[in-house]
Design a protein around this motif. Structure first.
Motif, PDB file in Angstrom:
ATOM      1  N   LEU A 142      15.908 -31.136  14.295  1.00 11.15           N
ATOM      2  CA  LEU A 142      15.180 -31.246  13.026  1.00 11.15           C
ATOM      3  C   LEU A 142      14.201 -30.085  12.885  1.00 11.15           C
ATOM      4  CD1 LEU A 142      14.660 -33.205  10.564  1.00 11.15           C
ATOM      5  CD2 LEU A 142      12.774 -34.124  11.891  1.00 11.15           C
ATOM      6  N   LEU A 195      19.517 -39.466   9.023  1.00 12.13           N
ATOM      7  CA  LEU A 195      18.109 -39.861   9.091  1.00 12.13           C
ATOM      8  C   LEU A 195      17.936 -41.315   8.668  1.00 12.13           C
ATOM      9  CD1 LEU A 195      16.835 -36.501   7.689  1.00 12.13           C
ATOM     10  CD2 LEU A 195      16.477 -37.348  10.002  1.00 12.13           C
ATOM     11  N   LEU A 238      14.880 -23.634   7.099  1.00  6.19           N
ATOM     12  CA  LEU A 238      14.763 -23.934   5.673  1.00  6.19           C
ATOM     13  C   LEU A 238      13.450 -23.466   5.073  1.00  6.19           C
ATOM     14  CD1 LEU A 238      16.218 -27.555   5.709  1.00  6.19           C
ATOM     15  CD2 LEU A 238      17.275 -25.561   4.651  1.00  6.19           C
ATOM     16  N   GLY A 282      10.510 -38.358  13.785  1.00  2.00           N
ATOM     17  CA  GLY A 282      10.920 -37.866  15.096  1.00  2.00           C
ATOM     18  C   GLY A 282       9.808 -37.990  16.118  1.00  2.00           C
ATOM     19  N   ALA A 294      16.163 -15.066   0.353  1.00  2.00           N
ATOM     20  CA  ALA A 294      15.378 -16.052  -0.398  1.00  2.00           C
ATOM     21  C   ALA A 294      15.016 -15.519  -1.784  1.00  2.00           C
ATOM     22  CB  ALA A 294      14.107 -16.374   0.375  1.00  2.00           C
ATOM     23  N   GLU A 341      16.697 -30.921   1.738  1.00  2.00           N
ATOM     24  CA  GLU A 341      16.337 -29.740   2.530  1.00  2.00           C
ATOM     25  C   GLU A 341      14.943 -29.236   2.190  1.00  2.00           C
ATOM     26  OE1 GLU A 341      19.465 -26.842   2.397  1.00  2.00           O
ATOM     27  OE2 GLU A 341      20.668 -28.056   3.791  1.00  2.00           O
ATOM     28  N   GLU A 342      14.549 -29.388   0.914  1.00  2.00           N
ATOM     29  CA  GLU A 342      13.204 -28.943   0.555  1.00  2.00           C
ATOM     30  C   GLU A 342      12.157 -29.864   1.180  1.00  2.00           C
ATOM     31  OE1 GLU A 342      12.498 -27.916  -3.508  1.00  2.00           O
ATOM     32  OE2 GLU A 342      13.960 -26.287  -3.374  1.00  2.00           O
ATOM     33  N   LEU A 380      14.991 -34.558  17.483  1.00  2.00           N
ATOM     34  CA  LEU A 380      13.784 -33.943  16.950  1.00  2.00           C
ATOM     35  C   LEU A 380      13.856 -32.416  17.017  1.00  2.00           C
ATOM     36  CD1 LEU A 380      10.969 -34.356  15.773  1.00  2.00           C
ATOM     37  CD2 LEU A 380      10.085 -34.695  18.067  1.00  2.00           C
ATOM     38  N   ILE A 409      12.644 -31.467   4.103  1.00  2.18           N
ATOM     39  CA  ILE A 409      12.637 -31.129   5.534  1.00  2.18           C
ATOM     40  C   ILE A 409      11.857 -29.836   5.765  1.00  2.18           C
ATOM     41  CG2 ILE A 409      14.113 -30.415   7.467  1.00  2.18           C
ATOM     42  CD1 ILE A 409      16.201 -32.417   6.439  1.00  2.18           C
ATOM     43  N   ALA A 410      11.990 -28.878   4.857  1.00  2.00           N
ATOM     44  CA  ALA A 410      11.285 -27.605   5.001  1.00  2.00           C
ATOM     45  C   ALA A 410       9.775 -27.812   5.029  1.00  2.00           C
ATOM     46  CB  ALA A 410      11.665 -26.670   3.868  1.00  2.00           C
ATOM     47  N   ARG A 411       9.300 -28.855   4.382  1.00  4.42           N
ATOM     48  CA  ARG A 411       7.854 -29.141   4.384  1.00  4.42           C
ATOM     49  C   ARG A 411       7.552 -30.262   5.371  1.00  4.42           C
ATOM     50  NH1 ARG A 411       4.555 -27.280   0.322  1.00  4.42           N
ATOM     51  NH2 ARG A 411       3.377 -29.211   0.308  1.00  4.42           N
ATOM     52  N   ASP A 412       8.081 -30.141   6.566  1.00  4.01           N
ATOM     53  CA  ASP A 412       7.831 -31.065   7.688  1.00  4.01           C
ATOM     54  C   ASP A 412       8.383 -32.466   7.465  1.00  4.01           C
ATOM     55  OD1 ASP A 412       6.604 -29.032   8.945  1.00  4.01           O
ATOM     56  OD2 ASP A 412       4.559 -29.669   8.507  1.00  4.01           O
ATOM     57  N   GLY A 413       9.348 -32.597   6.565  1.00  2.00           N
ATOM     58  CA  GLY A 413       9.908 -33.915   6.305  1.00  2.00           C
ATOM     59  C   GLY A 413      10.642 -34.480   7.505  1.00  2.00           C
ATOM     60  N   TYR A 414      10.518 -35.753   7.710  1.00  2.00           N
ATOM     61  CA  TYR A 414      11.126 -36.528   8.795  1.00  2.00           C
ATOM     62  C   TYR A 414      10.636 -36.118  10.181  1.00  2.00           C
ATOM     63  CZ  TYR A 414      14.060 -38.666   5.268  1.00  2.00           C
ATOM     64  OH  TYR A 414      14.479 -39.364   4.175  1.00  2.00           O
ATOM     65  N   LEU A 415       9.705 -35.173  10.229  1.00  2.00           N
ATOM     66  CA  LEU A 415       9.145 -34.762  11.508  1.00  2.00           C
ATOM     67  C   LEU A 415       8.313 -35.894  12.106  1.00  2.00           C
ATOM     68  CD1 LEU A 415       9.449 -31.979  12.789  1.00  2.00           C
ATOM     69  CD2 LEU A 415       7.112 -31.505  12.111  1.00  2.00           C
ATOM     70  N   THR A 453      25.638 -31.464   7.817  1.00  2.00           N
ATOM     71  CA  THR A 453      25.014 -31.388   9.142  1.00  2.00           C
ATOM     72  C   THR A 453      24.259 -32.667   9.450  1.00  2.00           C
ATOM     73  OG1 THR A 453      23.418 -30.140   7.892  1.00  2.00           O
ATOM     74  CG2 THR A 453      24.686 -28.926   9.560  1.00  2.00           C
ATOM     75  N   TYR A 487      22.540 -37.010   6.517  1.00  2.00           N
ATOM     76  CA  TYR A 487      21.870 -36.187   7.529  1.00  2.00           C
ATOM     77  C   TYR A 487      21.567 -36.983   8.795  1.00  2.00           C
ATOM     78  CZ  TYR A 487      21.183 -32.028   4.648  1.00  2.00           C
ATOM     79  OH  TYR A 487      21.387 -30.891   3.911  1.00  2.00           O
ATOM     80  N   THR A 538      11.234 -22.343   0.795  1.00  2.00           N
ATOM     81  CA  THR A 538      10.187 -22.982  -0.022  1.00  2.00           C
ATOM     82  C   THR A 538       8.777 -22.509   0.305  1.00  2.00           C
ATOM     83  OG1 THR A 538      10.048 -24.810   1.524  1.00  2.00           O
ATOM     84  CG2 THR A 538      11.475 -25.146  -0.375  1.00  2.00           C
ATOM     85  N   ILE A 547       6.080 -29.808  -6.280  1.00  2.00           N
ATOM     86  CA  ILE A 547       6.309 -28.667  -5.398  1.00  2.00           C
ATOM     87  C   ILE A 547       7.762 -28.604  -4.937  1.00  2.00           C
ATOM     88  CG2 ILE A 547       5.695 -27.631  -3.173  1.00  2.00           C
ATOM     89  CD1 ILE A 547       2.866 -28.507  -3.662  1.00  2.00           C
ATOM     90  N   ARG A 603      14.111 -27.227  10.114  1.00  2.00           N
ATOM     91  CA  ARG A 603      12.942 -26.972   9.286  1.00  2.00           C
ATOM     92  C   ARG A 603      12.607 -25.483   9.298  1.00  2.00           C
ATOM     93  NH1 ARG A 603       7.264 -28.343  11.608  1.00  2.00           N
ATOM     94  NH2 ARG A 603       8.127 -26.792  13.010  1.00  2.00           N
TER      95      ARG A 603
END
Lengths: 130, 596
Positions: free
Chosen positions: A10, B258, A17, B143, B2, B131-132, A7, B134-140, A2, B256, A21, B124, A14
């Motif tokens: 993204l 990015l 995902l 953006g 999960a 993906e982990e 934004l 990004i799940a913790r606001d990565g690359y936000l 993907t 991705y 976690t 962590i 998030r």
């Protein structure tokens, strides 16, 4: 693979995902949310406590309730397995016995959401030390 | 659905050396065998920082913190903890004060005062899974910079936050970015300085191993703000794990979208290349680093021109340290006000330190600026090993100075450390106890700088060598009063006249130990004694006749035959033959041998 186009994309990614976690973040401050401890000794497992635990985890997430479900050793109420301890923020912990999935559903809907008491409470007869 | 339980296993270099990779495999195998693999998940993470007691396993959601876990322990963790919710007591951390087990890391003194910003994802997330991140606001943040802030506002945010370079001198990051932005050129570069050279410091390596995407994201932001489309990471070839994780992360980011063309639909193109360094300390200096990347000898050049004007391939170049970059995405996500309230007036945020030496808890810590040395050493570090007495702490590595008992209560920030005669540096912190000889410590650091001096300028090349020779003379008991004066003078001259930061700071360990431990230098020079009993040439082993029973144990153990004496007679050590190995003293059961 993907490709993230913008934004919004993204952010959507998030949000999807996060469920994989966010347990790691939630476990840092359990006192802010509903804590459920499922007894998971041999007798409890034999009585179906793993199904109960899975039900809690999956349903609480589906119903958007911030909660953290952990397992613990034998609570001593082997006659009433599976037993679970439910702690709603700023309230005393309460132990419920014979919690199968319908009972778990009732606990979520009535006690956790509505604050109503449900049958099956076991009076606590011990003290905990930290 | 999960996973209901996560088993986080440290995959940093330290823990991998203690077989954490085999532990991960065993845990996975056990989960499968006990049919719990859909219930619990094993995640290899970056460094937890508590390297003293690795490998670390943290179990989520009950937050149990297991230390020194071996691959053989996988079975008991799965069958007891995962299956039945029972903690395995003997794998828990023991409180050194009363030996009681502590189950959760938040109750350990080591973690209580830490605030993790640069290390927020270390321990962590799985660093090999974008993906982990990004799940913790990565690359936000990236953006946000594209869509909401724009380049100038982003630099303003960093300025308001008060972020300063974490690599040594503490130069304001936003100003460096702004200077590069203002210089017009057809091509500009951003560089990540991952040439970590301080003996004992490993924060940059740990960030790259534990959270490589944070650095990649920050570099893309950096590139966008200064107008650079190319990024370079200068990393030591001796960091294979960090390089491997970076490569994986770079590929994932490219897949991705990015990194590469038109990132997040912004029209901005950016990509990153790795450049390997051969591990020269001087290449941490930005001009030397740039020359090394260009394929020349890693030698510094005079500034100006600054890299912001003319750097890599004579184009404007912005060099930032790993830890500095790791702070950038969080600041953008959480805002400058949030960052601003952590730290002291002039030093904002946190600093990562590699705590090493004679403390109980050796490891990587991230603390808010303004914390005192006492808190770091005695609370987080758990005090001095074996209940010895604290003597000094060296901050800033070979460029810094040593601080003593009287400095323990100063709050740590850039200015205070300089005022006390040391510096922040990249964050090495080596604690010394009463058994350490300060002349010997100074000699050790000088030995390092002599080795690492590039040789371009005379003061550093020749001066440091002369300083080293003088110190060597003193530790052998041959120093004179005049030598002490020369040390002092020469040290000052080297500082004033060297070309780059290496020479300008290399006499610091000598000068600061001379200032703080004058009596120790005098003892070596005037009394020919080493008070800590470290300098071998100044020691003599002697037999106490009253205690010696004439058992000949020492005679037999002496490797050079320096001890004479028959059975049931008092023995004698020949000072001329003795090599001061201490074997006789270890062997003697009657405390009949002393060192002077």
């Amino acid at each position: 693979m993907t490709r993230v186009k913008n934004l919004d994309d993204l952010r959507k990614m998030r949000d999807q995902l996060q469920s994989k976690t966010n347990l790691r973040d939630k476990s840092e401050k359990p006192e802010d949310m509903v804590q459920i401890k499922v007894a998971m000794a041999t007798c409890c497992i034999a009585s179906g406590s793993r199904d109960t635990m899975n039900f809690f985890v999956d349903e609480l997430e589906k119903r958007n309730i911030e909660a953290i479900v952990t397992q613990t050793g034998c609570m001593g109420y082997c006659y009433a397995e599976p037993t679970v301890e439910v702690t709603v923020p700023e309230k005393e912990p309460i132990i419920f016995g014979n919690v199968d999935t319908p009972k778990a559903d009732e606990i979520i809907e009535k006690y956790i959401k509505g604050g109503e008491m449900v049958d099956g409470i076991i009076p606590v007869n011990y003290q905990k030390i930290d | 659905m999960a996973y209901k339980m996560h088993l986080l296993v440290c995959g940093g270099t330290g823990c991998q050396a203690s077989e954490s990779a085999a532990l991960v495999e065993n845990l996975k195998k056990e989960l499968e065998e006990q049919q719990l693999d859909s219930f619990a998940q094993v995640v290899m993470t970056g460094c937890f920082g508590f390297c003293e007691k690795g490998p670390i396993v943290k179990i989520i959601p009950d937050n149990t913190f297991y230390t020194q876990v071996s691959p053989e322990n996988a079975g008991v963790i799965v069958s007891e903890h995962v299956a039945k919710g029972r903690r395995v007591d003997y794998l828990l951390y023991k409180n050194p004060e009363d030996n009681t087990p502590i189950a959760e890391s938040k109750n350990m003194n080591f973690y209580k005062k830490q605030i993790r910003i640069a290390l927020r994802n270390c321990g962590i997330i799985n660093p090999e899974n974008i993906e982990e991140y990004i799940a913790r606001d990565g690359y936000l943040a990236l953006g946000k910079v594209f869509q909401e802030l724009g380049a100038e506002n982003t630099i303003q945010v960093l300025k308001d936050a008060g972020l300063r370079g974490r690599g040594g001198a503490g130069f304001p990051t936003a100003i460096k970015w702004e200077l590069t932005r203002k210089n017009e050129a057809d091509q500009k570069y951003v560089v990540c300085n991952a040439d970590e050279g301080d003996p004992g410091a490993f924060m940059d390596r740990s960030i790259l191993e534990g959270d490589p995407h944070a650095v990649i994201e920050a570099m893309a932001i950096n590139g966008y703000c200064v107008g650079a489309t190319k990024g370079l990471i200068y990393i030591r070839a001796e960091y294979p794990l960090a390089i491997q994780r970076l490569k994986i992360a770079l590929n994932q980011a490219r897949n991705y979208g990015l990194l590469g063309n038109d990132i997040l639909g912004s029209g901005f193109d950016f990509d990153i290349e790795l450049r390997y360094g051969a591990g020269a300390f001087v290449c941490g200096e930005e001009t030397a680093l740039i020359h090394s990347m260009e394929g020349f000898r890693g030698e510094p050049t005079l500034k100006p021109p600054y890299p912001a004007q003319s750097g890599y391939l004579n184009k404007p170049t912005n060099v930032n340290n790993v830890e500095t970059l790791a702070n950038v995405p969080v600041i953008i996500n959480k805002g400058p006000e949030w960052f601003n309230q952590i730290g002291t007036e002039k030093s904002k945020g946190t600093k990562v330190f590699a705590l090493a030496g004679k403390v109980n808890n050796v490891g990587l810590i991230e603390v808010p600026m303004g914390i005192t040395l006492r808190e770091v050493i005695f609370e987080i570090g758990g005090g001095i090993k074996n209940n010895k007495k604290f003597k000094a702490v060296q901050t800033g590595g070979p460029s810094g100075g040593c601080l003593t008992e009287k400095d323990l209560d100063i709050s740590i920030d850039y200015e205070n450390l300089i005022a006390a005669g040391s510096m922040m540096g990249s964050g090495g912190m080596i604690v010394m106890d009463e058994d350490d000889c300060m002349v010997d410590v100074a000699k050790y650091f000088l030995d390092f700088t002599v080795e690492e001096s590039c040789g371009k300028c005379a003061p550093c090349r020749i001066g440091n060598k002369r300083l080293y020779e003088l110190l060597d003379k003193i530790t052998k008991g041959k120093g004179t009063k005049q030598d002490l004066e020369i040390l002092q003078n020469l040290g000052g001259v080297i500082k004033d006249t060297s070309l780059c930061g290496l020479g300008q700071s290399s006499p610091n360990p000598v000068l600061s130990t001379m200032r703080n431990f004058e009596d120790e230098y005098h003892a070596h020079v005037h009394d020919h004694k080493c008070p800590s009993g470290v300098c071998k040439s100044l020691m003599t082993y002697e037999i106490i006749p009253d205690n010696c029973v004439g058992c000949t144990a020492c005679v037999r153990v002496c490797p050079v035959g320096a001890i004479t004496g028959n059975k049931k007679e008092v023995h004698l050590i020949s000072a001329e033959l003795c090599i001061k190995c201490g074997a006789c003293m270890e062997r003697c059961k009657f405390d009949a041998i002393t060192v002077n």
